[in-house]
Design a protein around this motif. Sequence first.
Motif, mmCIF file in Angstrom:
data_model
loop_
_atom_site.group_PDB
_atom_site.id
_atom_site.type_symbol
_atom_site.label_atom_id
_atom_site.label_comp_id
_atom_site.label_asym_id
_atom_site.label_seq_id
_atom_site.Cartn_x
_atom_site.Cartn_y
_atom_site.Cartn_z
ATOM 1 N N LEU A 17 -5.930 9.744 -21.479
ATOM 2 C CA LEU A 17 -5.833 9.724 -20.021
ATOM 3 C C LEU A 17 -4.398 9.437 -19.590
ATOM 4 O O LEU A 17 -3.893 10.043 -18.641
ATOM 5 C CB LEU A 17 -6.794 8.668 -19.454
ATOM 6 C CG LEU A 17 -7.018 8.689 -17.951
ATOM 7 C CD1 LEU A 17 -7.622 10.025 -17.528
ATOM 8 C CD2 LEU A 17 -7.927 7.565 -17.527
ATOM 9 N N ASN A 18 -3.716 8.543 -20.290
ATOM 10 C CA ASN A 18 -2.327 8.247 -19.979
ATOM 11 C C ASN A 18 -1.430 9.456 -20.215
ATOM 12 O O ASN A 18 -0.409 9.624 -19.550
ATOM 13 C CB ASN A 18 -1.817 7.055 -20.805
ATOM 14 C CG ASN A 18 -2.407 5.741 -20.350
ATOM 15 O OD1 ASN A 18 -2.923 5.636 -19.247
ATOM 16 N ND2 ASN A 18 -2.325 4.743 -21.209
ATOM 17 N N ASP A 19 -1.792 10.300 -21.186
ATOM 18 C CA ASP A 19 -0.987 11.485 -21.478
ATOM 19 C C ASP A 19 -1.136 12.562 -20.405
ATOM 20 O O ASP A 19 -0.193 13.307 -20.142
ATOM 21 C CB ASP A 19 -1.384 12.081 -22.833
ATOM 22 C CG ASP A 19 -0.970 11.196 -23.994
ATOM 23 O OD1 ASP A 19 -0.072 10.352 -23.795
ATOM 24 O OD2 ASP A 19 -1.543 11.354 -25.086
ATOM 25 N N ILE A 20 -2.311 12.655 -19.779
ATOM 26 C CA ILE A 20 -2.542 13.760 -18.845
ATOM 27 C C ILE A 20 -2.333 13.392 -17.383
ATOM 28 O O ILE A 20 -2.224 14.278 -16.554
ATOM 29 C CB ILE A 20 -3.962 14.358 -19.033
ATOM 30 C CG1 ILE A 20 -5.036 13.316 -18.762
ATOM 31 C CG2 ILE A 20 -4.112 14.979 -20.402
ATOM 32 C CD1 ILE A 20 -6.452 13.867 -18.784
ATOM 33 N N THR A 21 -2.238 12.116 -17.028
ATOM 34 C CA THR A 21 -2.042 11.751 -15.619
ATOM 35 C C THR A 21 -1.238 10.465 -15.508
ATOM 36 O O THR A 21 -1.285 9.613 -16.386
ATOM 37 C CB THR A 21 -3.398 11.578 -14.893
ATOM 38 O OG1 THR A 21 -3.136 11.242 -13.533
ATOM 39 C CG2 THR A 21 -4.229 10.472 -15.509
ATOM 40 N N ALA A 22 -0.498 10.367 -14.402
ATOM 41 C CA ALA A 22 0.270 9.145 -14.130
ATOM 42 C C ALA A 22 -0.499 8.231 -13.173
ATOM 43 O O ALA A 22 -0.031 7.157 -12.831
ATOM 44 C CB ALA A 22 1.621 9.498 -13.530
ATOM 45 N N ALA A 23 -1.663 8.691 -12.726
ATOM 46 C CA ALA A 23 -2.446 7.900 -11.775
ATOM 47 C C ALA A 23 -2.982 6.647 -12.458
ATOM 48 O O ALA A 23 -3.420 6.672 -13.599
ATOM 49 C CB ALA A 23 -3.603 8.725 -11.229
ATOM 50 N N ARG A 24 -2.933 5.551 -11.746
ATOM 51 C CA ARG A 24 -3.440 4.277 -12.265
ATOM 52 C C ARG A 24 -4.377 3.670 -11.226
ATOM 53 O O ARG A 24 -4.170 3.822 -10.035
ATOM 54 C CB ARG A 24 -2.300 3.287 -12.509
ATOM 55 C CG ARG A 24 -1.269 3.740 -13.513
ATOM 56 C CD ARG A 24 -1.810 3.553 -14.928
ATOM 57 N NE ARG A 24 -0.843 3.985 -15.910
ATOM 58 C CZ ARG A 24 -0.761 5.206 -16.396
ATOM 59 N NH1 ARG A 24 -1.581 6.133 -15.982
ATOM 60 N NH2 ARG A 24 0.140 5.519 -17.293
ATOM 61 N N LEU A 25 -5.365 2.964 -11.699
ATOM 62 C CA LEU A 25 -6.242 2.245 -10.791
ATOM 63 C C LEU A 25 -5.496 1.035 -10.226
ATOM 64 O O LEU A 25 -4.749 0.372 -10.953
ATOM 65 C CB LEU A 25 -7.497 1.763 -11.521
ATOM 66 C CG LEU A 25 -8.490 2.841 -11.912
ATOM 67 C CD1 LEU A 25 -9.606 2.228 -12.756
ATOM 68 C CD2 LEU A 25 -9.058 3.511 -10.691
ATOM 69 N N PRO A 26 -5.666 0.751 -8.938
ATOM 70 C CA PRO A 26 -5.013 -0.433 -8.387
ATOM 71 C C PRO A 26 -5.628 -1.702 -8.971
ATOM 72 O O PRO A 26 -6.813 -1.699 -9.338
ATOM 73 C CB PRO A 26 -5.287 -0.330 -6.893
ATOM 74 C CG PRO A 26 -6.498 0.506 -6.782
ATOM 75 C CD PRO A 26 -6.455 1.452 -7.950
ATOM 76 N N PRO A 27 -4.848 -2.767 -9.061
ATOM 77 C CA PRO A 27 -5.409 -4.008 -9.589
ATOM 78 C C PRO A 27 -6.470 -4.570 -8.638
ATOM 79 O O PRO A 27 -6.401 -4.380 -7.426
ATOM 80 C CB PRO A 27 -4.204 -4.944 -9.689
ATOM 81 C CG PRO A 27 -3.203 -4.381 -8.744
ATOM 82 C CD PRO A 27 -3.445 -2.900 -8.684
ATOM 83 N N LEU A 28 -7.448 -5.232 -9.193
ATOM 84 C CA LEU A 28 -8.521 -5.805 -8.401
ATOM 85 C C LEU A 28 -8.059 -7.149 -7.835
ATOM 86 O O LEU A 28 -7.831 -8.093 -8.583
ATOM 87 C CB LEU A 28 -9.773 -5.984 -9.267
ATOM 88 C CG LEU A 28 -11.001 -6.529 -8.549
ATOM 89 C CD1 LEU A 28 -11.457 -5.532 -7.487
ATOM 90 C CD2 LEU A 28 -12.122 -6.772 -9.533
ATOM 91 N N HIS A 29 -7.865 -7.211 -6.517
ATOM 92 C CA HIS A 29 -7.367 -8.433 -5.888
ATOM 93 C C HIS A 29 -8.490 -9.307 -5.340
ATOM 94 O O HIS A 29 -8.278 -10.462 -5.027
ATOM 95 C CB HIS A 29 -6.424 -8.091 -4.728
ATOM 96 C CG HIS A 29 -5.139 -7.498 -5.173
ATOM 97 N ND1 HIS A 29 -4.182 -8.200 -5.861
ATOM 98 C CD2 HIS A 29 -4.646 -6.245 -5.041
ATOM 99 C CE1 HIS A 29 -3.161 -7.423 -6.128
ATOM 100 N NE2 HIS A 29 -3.412 -6.219 -5.643
ATOM 101 N N HIS A 30 -9.642 -8.726 -5.157
ATOM 102 C CA HIS A 30 -10.742 -9.445 -4.523
ATOM 103 C C HIS A 30 -11.855 -9.711 -5.519
ATOM 104 O O HIS A 30 -11.965 -9.043 -6.540
ATOM 105 C CB HIS A 30 -11.265 -8.646 -3.323
ATOM 106 C CG HIS A 30 -10.204 -8.287 -2.349
ATOM 107 N ND1 HIS A 30 -9.634 -9.200 -1.506
ATOM 108 C CD2 HIS A 30 -9.567 -7.116 -2.110
ATOM 109 C CE1 HIS A 30 -8.718 -8.610 -0.778
ATOM 110 N NE2 HIS A 30 -8.646 -7.341 -1.116
#
Length: 92
Positions: A17-30
């Motif tokens: 997944l890291n190889d095919i996209t630069a999108a990352r899930l935002p950190p969970l703040h709540h």
Amino acid sequence: GSPMTPEERRLRDKKHLNDITAARLPPLHHAPAKLLSIEESIAIQVQQKEAYEEMQAKLAAQKLAERLNIKMTRFEPEGEASMQYREVRDED
């Protein structure tokens, strides 16, 4: 080949997944979601509705004031003359 452990499979999928996209899930703040009783839910909804309506009323008043070109200034009907006779004097 030898079967992969679930941890190895997860790491392999993550790397792919890291190889095919630069999108990352935002950190969970709540905190995660929690169950509320119906009474708590209704109370929160009523509170949010009141806050929303108050905000809408303020915004409407602001827009109306801008449209009518109303300026809020200090109002002194008697002006400075009213303060002249109010000087404090000693009766002695």
